[in-house]
Design a protein around this motif. Structure first.
Motif, PDB file in Angstrom:
ATOM      1  N   PRO A  76     -29.077  -6.952 -33.756  1.00 23.06           N
ATOM      2  CA  PRO A  76     -27.597  -6.334 -34.639  1.00 23.06           C
ATOM      3  C   PRO A  76     -27.618  -5.191 -34.964  1.00 23.06           C
ATOM      4  CG  PRO A  76     -29.146  -8.374 -35.445  1.00 23.06           C
ATOM      5  CD  PRO A  76     -30.106  -7.831 -34.189  1.00 23.06           C
ATOM      6  N   SER A  77     -28.202  -4.167 -34.620  1.00 21.66           N
ATOM      7  CA  SER A  77     -28.173  -2.775 -35.054  1.00 21.66           C
ATOM      8  C   SER A  77     -26.648  -2.732 -35.170  1.00 21.66           C
ATOM      9  CB  SER A  77     -28.967  -1.798 -33.935  1.00 21.66           C
ATOM     10  OG  SER A  77     -28.237  -2.215 -32.456  1.00 21.66           O
ATOM     11  N   PRO A  78     -26.173  -1.458 -36.339  1.00 22.51           N
ATOM     12  CA  PRO A  78     -25.017  -1.044 -36.046  1.00 22.51           C
ATOM     13  C   PRO A  78     -24.592  -0.461 -35.235  1.00 22.51           C
ATOM     14  CG  PRO A  78     -26.563  -0.264 -37.708  1.00 22.51           C
ATOM     15  CD  PRO A  78     -27.491  -1.272 -37.443  1.00 22.51           C
ATOM     16  N   GLU A  79     -25.298   0.125 -34.194  1.00 22.46           N
ATOM     17  CA  GLU A  79     -25.150   0.867 -32.633  1.00 22.46           C
ATOM     18  C   GLU A  79     -24.331   0.329 -32.217  1.00 22.46           C
ATOM     19  OE1 GLU A  79     -23.592   4.693 -31.165  1.00 22.46           O
ATOM     20  OE2 GLU A  79     -25.465   4.147 -32.687  1.00 22.46           O
ATOM     21  N   THR A  80     -25.369  -0.953 -31.809  1.00 25.06           N
ATOM     22  CA  THR A  80     -25.114  -1.989 -30.677  1.00 25.06           C
ATOM     23  C   THR A  80     -23.057  -2.576 -30.793  1.00 25.06           C
ATOM     24  OG1 THR A  80     -27.362  -2.946 -30.289  1.00 25.06           O
ATOM     25  CG2 THR A  80     -25.322  -4.774 -29.653  1.00 25.06           C
ATOM     26  N   LEU A  81     -23.000  -3.450 -32.856  1.00 23.68           N
ATOM     27  CA  LEU A  81     -21.236  -4.135 -32.935  1.00 23.68           C
ATOM     28  C   LEU A  81     -20.898  -2.736 -32.932  1.00 23.68           C
ATOM     29  CD1 LEU A  81     -23.472  -5.526 -36.303  1.00 23.68           C
ATOM     30  CD2 LEU A  81     -22.531  -6.488 -34.224  1.00 23.68           C
ATOM     31  N   TRP A  82     -20.985  -1.491 -33.359  1.00 24.33           N
ATOM     32  CA  TRP A  82     -19.816  -0.756 -33.062  1.00 24.33           C
ATOM     33  C   TRP A  82     -19.686  -0.787 -31.167  1.00 24.33           C
ATOM     34  CZ3 TRP A  82     -15.868   1.075 -34.358  1.00 24.33           C
ATOM     35  CH2 TRP A  82     -15.537   2.309 -34.507  1.00 24.33           C
ATOM     36  N   ASP A  83     -20.174  -0.353 -30.375  1.00 27.00           N
ATOM     37  CA  ASP A  83     -20.620  -0.731 -29.072  1.00 27.00           C
ATOM     38  C   ASP A  83     -19.496  -1.264 -28.418  1.00 27.00           C
ATOM     39  OD1 ASP A  83     -21.233   2.637 -28.903  1.00 27.00           O
ATOM     40  OD2 ASP A  83     -23.066   1.253 -28.190  1.00 27.00           O
ATOM     41  N   GLN A  84     -19.961  -2.548 -28.794  1.00 28.58           N
ATOM     42  CA  GLN A  84     -19.269  -3.647 -28.856  1.00 28.58           C
ATOM     43  C   GLN A  84     -17.607  -4.032 -29.399  1.00 28.58           C
ATOM     44  OE1 GLN A  84     -21.431  -7.065 -29.997  1.00 28.58           O
ATOM     45  NE2 GLN A  84     -23.147  -6.927 -27.810  1.00 28.58           N
ATOM     46  N   LEU A  85     -17.657  -3.576 -30.003  1.00 28.32           N
ATOM     47  CA  LEU A  85     -16.676  -2.888 -31.043  1.00 28.32           C
ATOM     48  C   LEU A  85     -15.306  -2.443 -30.419  1.00 28.32           C
ATOM     49  CD1 LEU A  85     -14.419  -4.301 -33.508  1.00 28.32           C
ATOM     50  CD2 LEU A  85     -15.049  -2.730 -35.051  1.00 28.32           C
ATOM     51  N   LYS A  86     -15.592  -1.295 -29.916  1.00 27.70           N
ATOM     52  CA  LYS A  86     -14.728  -0.341 -29.373  1.00 27.70           C
ATOM     53  C   LYS A  86     -14.555  -0.958 -28.397  1.00 27.70           C
ATOM     54  CE  LYS A  86     -17.020   3.661 -28.236  1.00 27.70           C
ATOM     55  NZ  LYS A  86     -17.823   5.170 -28.195  1.00 27.70           N
ATOM     56  N   THR A  87     -15.440  -1.387 -27.566  1.00 21.99           N
ATOM     57  CA  THR A  87     -15.031  -1.635 -25.722  1.00 21.99           C
ATOM     58  C   THR A  87     -14.415  -3.094 -25.943  1.00 21.99           C
ATOM     59  OG1 THR A  87     -17.335  -1.290 -25.555  1.00 21.99           O
ATOM     60  CG2 THR A  87     -16.399  -2.680 -23.888  1.00 21.99           C
ATOM     61  N   LEU A 141     -19.748  -3.137 -41.062  1.00 19.16           N
ATOM     62  CA  LEU A 141     -19.906  -2.091 -42.120  1.00 19.16           C
ATOM     63  C   LEU A 141     -21.020  -2.791 -43.570  1.00 19.16           C
ATOM     64  CD1 LEU A 141     -16.254  -1.316 -43.477  1.00 19.16           C
ATOM     65  CD2 LEU A 141     -17.775   0.026 -42.068  1.00 19.16           C
ATOM     66  N   VAL A 142     -20.972  -3.887 -43.651  1.00 12.50           N
ATOM     67  CA  VAL A 142     -21.926  -4.920 -44.113  1.00 12.50           C
ATOM     68  C   VAL A 142     -22.920  -4.719 -42.854  1.00 12.50           C
ATOM     69  CG1 VAL A 142     -22.542  -7.191 -44.797  1.00 12.50           C
ATOM     70  CG2 VAL A 142     -20.128  -6.730 -44.660  1.00 12.50           C
ATOM     71  N   CYS A 143     -23.787  -4.594 -41.655  1.00 17.16           N
ATOM     72  CA  CYS A 143     -24.570  -4.340 -41.145  1.00 17.16           C
ATOM     73  C   CYS A 143     -24.730  -2.342 -41.500  1.00 17.16           C
ATOM     74  CB  CYS A 143     -25.258  -4.484 -39.788  1.00 17.16           C
ATOM     75  SG  CYS A 143     -25.881  -3.763 -38.869  1.00 17.16           S
ATOM     76  N   CYS A 144     -24.361  -2.227 -41.408  1.00 13.31           N
ATOM     77  CA  CYS A 144     -24.388  -0.336 -41.963  1.00 13.31           C
ATOM     78  C   CYS A 144     -25.236  -0.264 -42.958  1.00 13.31           C
ATOM     79  CB  CYS A 144     -23.470   0.036 -42.195  1.00 13.31           C
ATOM     80  SG  CYS A 144     -23.177   0.492 -40.221  1.00 13.31           S
ATOM     81  N   TRP A 145     -24.532  -1.021 -44.319  1.00 14.67           N
ATOM     82  CA  TRP A 145     -24.534  -0.556 -45.939  1.00 14.67           C
ATOM     83  C   TRP A 145     -26.405  -1.544 -45.836  1.00 14.67           C
ATOM     84  CZ3 TRP A 145     -21.041   0.096 -49.746  1.00 14.67           C
ATOM     85  CH2 TRP A 145     -21.910  -0.210 -51.169  1.00 14.67           C
ATOM     86  N   GLU A 146     -26.090  -2.486 -45.523  1.00  9.78           N
ATOM     87  CA  GLU A 146     -28.294  -3.560 -45.719  1.00  9.78           C
ATOM     88  C   GLU A 146     -29.187  -2.674 -44.868  1.00  9.78           C
ATOM     89  OE1 GLU A 146     -27.296  -7.407 -43.313  1.00  9.78           O
ATOM     90  OE2 GLU A 146     -26.064  -7.858 -45.751  1.00  9.78           O
ATOM     91  N   GLN A 147     -28.546  -2.176 -43.413  1.00  3.95           N
ATOM     92  CA  GLN A 147     -29.665  -0.784 -42.564  1.00  3.95           C
ATOM     93  C   GLN A 147     -29.934   0.197 -42.930  1.00  3.95           C
ATOM     94  OE1 GLN A 147     -29.611  -1.976 -39.041  1.00  3.95           O
ATOM     95  NE2 GLN A 147     -29.462  -4.203 -38.917  1.00  3.95           N
ATOM     96  N   PRO A 151     -23.230   4.256 -36.882  1.00  2.00           N
ATOM     97  CA  PRO A 151     -23.192   4.821 -35.603  1.00  2.00           C
ATOM     98  C   PRO A 151     -22.732   6.575 -35.186  1.00  2.00           C
ATOM     99  CG  PRO A 151     -22.142   2.732 -35.759  1.00  2.00           C
ATOM    100  CD  PRO A 151     -22.582   3.769 -37.258  1.00  2.00           C
ATOM    101  N   ARG A 152     -23.356   6.874 -33.938  1.00  2.00           N
ATOM    102  CA  ARG A 152     -23.036   8.370 -33.791  1.00  2.00           C
ATOM    103  C   ARG A 152     -21.502   8.094 -33.629  1.00  2.00           C
ATOM    104  NH1 ARG A 152     -26.299  11.582 -32.150  1.00  2.00           N
ATOM    105  NH2 ARG A 152     -25.347  13.822 -30.932  1.00  2.00           N
ATOM    106  N   ASP A 153     -20.965   7.630 -33.767  1.00  2.00           N
ATOM    107  CA  ASP A 153     -19.638   7.945 -33.837  1.00  2.00           C
ATOM    108  C   ASP A 153     -18.902   8.175 -34.918  1.00  2.00           C
ATOM    109  OD1 ASP A 153     -18.855   7.748 -31.073  1.00  2.00           O
ATOM    110  OD2 ASP A 153     -18.202   6.365 -30.321  1.00  2.00           O
ATOM    111  N   LEU A 154     -19.535   7.451 -35.844  1.00  2.00           N
ATOM    112  CA  LEU A 154     -19.038   7.380 -37.480  1.00  2.00           C
ATOM    113  C   LEU A 154     -19.932   8.653 -37.871  1.00  2.00           C
ATOM    114  CD1 LEU A 154     -18.699   3.418 -38.923  1.00  2.00           C
ATOM    115  CD2 LEU A 154     -16.958   5.398 -37.512  1.00  2.00           C
ATOM    116  N   ARG A 155     -20.762   9.324 -37.351  1.00  2.00           N
ATOM    117  CA  ARG A 155     -21.855  10.379 -38.059  1.00  2.00           C
ATOM    118  C   ARG A 155     -21.524  11.530 -37.279  1.00  2.00           C
ATOM    119  NH1 ARG A 155     -26.572  10.351 -36.529  1.00  2.00           N
ATOM    120  NH2 ARG A 155     -26.280   8.439 -35.162  1.00  2.00           N
ATOM    121  N   ASP A 156     -20.694  11.618 -36.319  1.00  4.73           N
ATOM    122  CA  ASP A 156     -20.552  12.917 -35.984  1.00  4.73           C
ATOM    123  C   ASP A 156     -19.220  13.757 -36.116  1.00  4.73           C
ATOM    124  OD1 ASP A 156     -22.830  13.292 -34.352  1.00  4.73           O
ATOM    125  OD2 ASP A 156     -21.728  11.811 -32.665  1.00  4.73           O
TER     126      ASP A 156
END
Length: 446
Positions: free
Chosen positions: A210-221, A410-416, A420-425
């Protein structure tokens, strides 16, 4: 009577005459100055002789079986004398021959050249290339010269060379595909899109990582796959708004040309100047009324995307000049990292002078689904997609399931405390300040 060889001052007239007498091997001569209309000075004639002498030398240095094409402004009029220009210039002209035309015909006759743009008849607007600033008469002074040699049996001068003009290749990779977002305006397509996206999102299991990077990749795909399957991509559709309104636009352009000619005839007349400006303003307004966006879309289709040329950059110490793309990008990265990550020293006294506001405890709470839905509703449509390739229309019409998954991310990003890289770049665009050297990174805004 001659000037010294190391003299820097302009040559005297007596020295010029002495040069000519020496060249002609004349010891004694009686001289009198006579000026004729449209005849240059002795120095101008020397420049012309030197020019044609050098041109003859270049032509003679070329092999006989090579093709020769000479293009240039010879400032010459070949005239109407067909007999004198037989085999060199076939098309009869209505202008009188000048001295430059005589020199040009002599060159063509000696070197077996043909003036090709006088061989075939042309329309009035294509018959001339230059207008005299005083007499306002149009003349043909630009010529194309080729060799007379041609294959046997050819009845007239024809060149067997074929010129293929290709447009400048466009740089960059393949064009970015865009989703056909207009289909979302249909309620049926919108319902199918939401149902398909919901099924894909519910089938995703992210409990293992349940990492932000994994959640974002699944959502984007899931979003990109559903958009491609349901919406598809747009195809090029060039709007013919200009052709459909061609008659009306041509009438406006005719009025503008007439007003412009009247203004040029009397540039000091304030009335004609005001009329010309008024017609130009009406023309621009009418074109915008016909279709404001279609014109720029057509220009984008014709010219393609804009490509910026990267200027060479100097290193931080200014000793090395980088010219390749990789080194330039590395230099930009180094510059902005040093610019944005610099340590700022702030005195405590300055901090104490700032008026303290009460602490807002609500800002430390987790974002709610209502706040996320409200932020999505405030997105503007028609904006370009980011690095992820998801346009704002997808977020707005994705349905409650998409908003719920985004809230979970976003809750996962808040807690951890991770993104994700796409949101940081971020994409940095450098803008030159129009002052200083372009090779200095400090002369740019980013």
């Amino acid at each position: 009577m001659l000037d010294a060889d190391d003299s820097n001052r302009p040559e005297r007239r007596s020295a010029l005459i002495a040069h000519e007498l020496s060249r002609l091997d004349v010891d004694i001569a009686a001289l009198s100055e006579v000026r004729f209309h449209d005849v240059g000075s002795l120095r101008a004639w020397r420049r012309k002789d030197r020019f044609y002498s050098e041109l003859r030398g270049h032509i003679q240095s070329i092999r006989a079986d090579d093709k020769v094409i000479i293009l240039g402004d010879f400032n010459a009029r070949v005239g109407q004398d067909v007999d004198a220009s037989k085999g060199v210039s076939w098309q009869t002209r209505r202008w009188k021959r000048n001295d430059n035309g005589r020199l040009l015909l002599e060159l063509c006759t000696e070197q077996q050249l043909v003036i090709t743009n006088t061989t075939l008849p042309a329309k009035g607007q294509n018959e001339t290339t230059w207008m005299h600033p005083w007499s306002k008469h149009w003349h043909l002074i630009d010529y194309v010269l080729v060799r007379q040699k041609r294959p046997q049996g050819c009845p007239s001068h024809q060149s067997d060379a074929q010129l293929h003009f290709k447009p400048k290749p466009r740089k960059g990779g393949p064009p970015t595909k865009k989703f056909d977002l207009e289909k979302l305006q249909s309620s049926e397509v919108k319902a199918d899109f939401q149902a398909d996206l919901q099924s894909k999102l519910e089938s995703v299991d992210c409990r293992k990582d349940p990492s932000p990077e994994t959640l974002w990749d699944q959502l984007k795909t899931a979003i990109l796959q559903t958009s491609e399957e349901v919406l598809g991509f747009t195809t090029k559709r060039n709007k013919d708004w200009f052709d459909e309104n061609n008659q009306e636009i041509q009438e406006l352009l005719t009025k503008k040309r007439s007003a412009h000619q009247a203004h040029l005839a009397q540039p000091s007349c304030p009335v004609k100047k005001a009329v010309f400006r008024l017609i130009c303003s009406n023309l621009q307004r009418k074109l915008r009324e016909i279709q404001n966006e279609g014109f720029y879309e057509a220009l984008k289709v014709v010219y393609g995307p804009t490509h910026h040329v990267q200027s060479p950059l100097r290193s931080a110490d200014g000793q090395v000049l980088f010219t390749d793309k990789t080194s330039i990008l590395s230099r930009w990265s180094e510059h902005f990292q040093a610019l944005f990550s610099a340590d700022r020293v702030v005195q405590d006294s300055a901090v104490l002078r700032i008026c303290q506001k009460p602490v807002i405890e609500e800002l430390d709470e987790l974002p709610s689904i209502e706040e996320i839905s409200k932020a999505i509703e405030q997105l503007k449509c028609g904006k370009a997609a980011g690095v992820d390739g998801i346009p704002p229309e997808i977020w707005k019409d994705g349905g409650p399931t998409l908003h719920s998954k985004l809230h979970e991310l976003l809750v996962c990003c808040w807690e951890q405390s991770k993104l994700p890289r796409d949101l940081r770049d971020a994409v940095l665009i450098t803008l030159y300040k129009n002052k200083g050297e372009k090779s200095d990174c400090s002369n740019y805004r980013g």
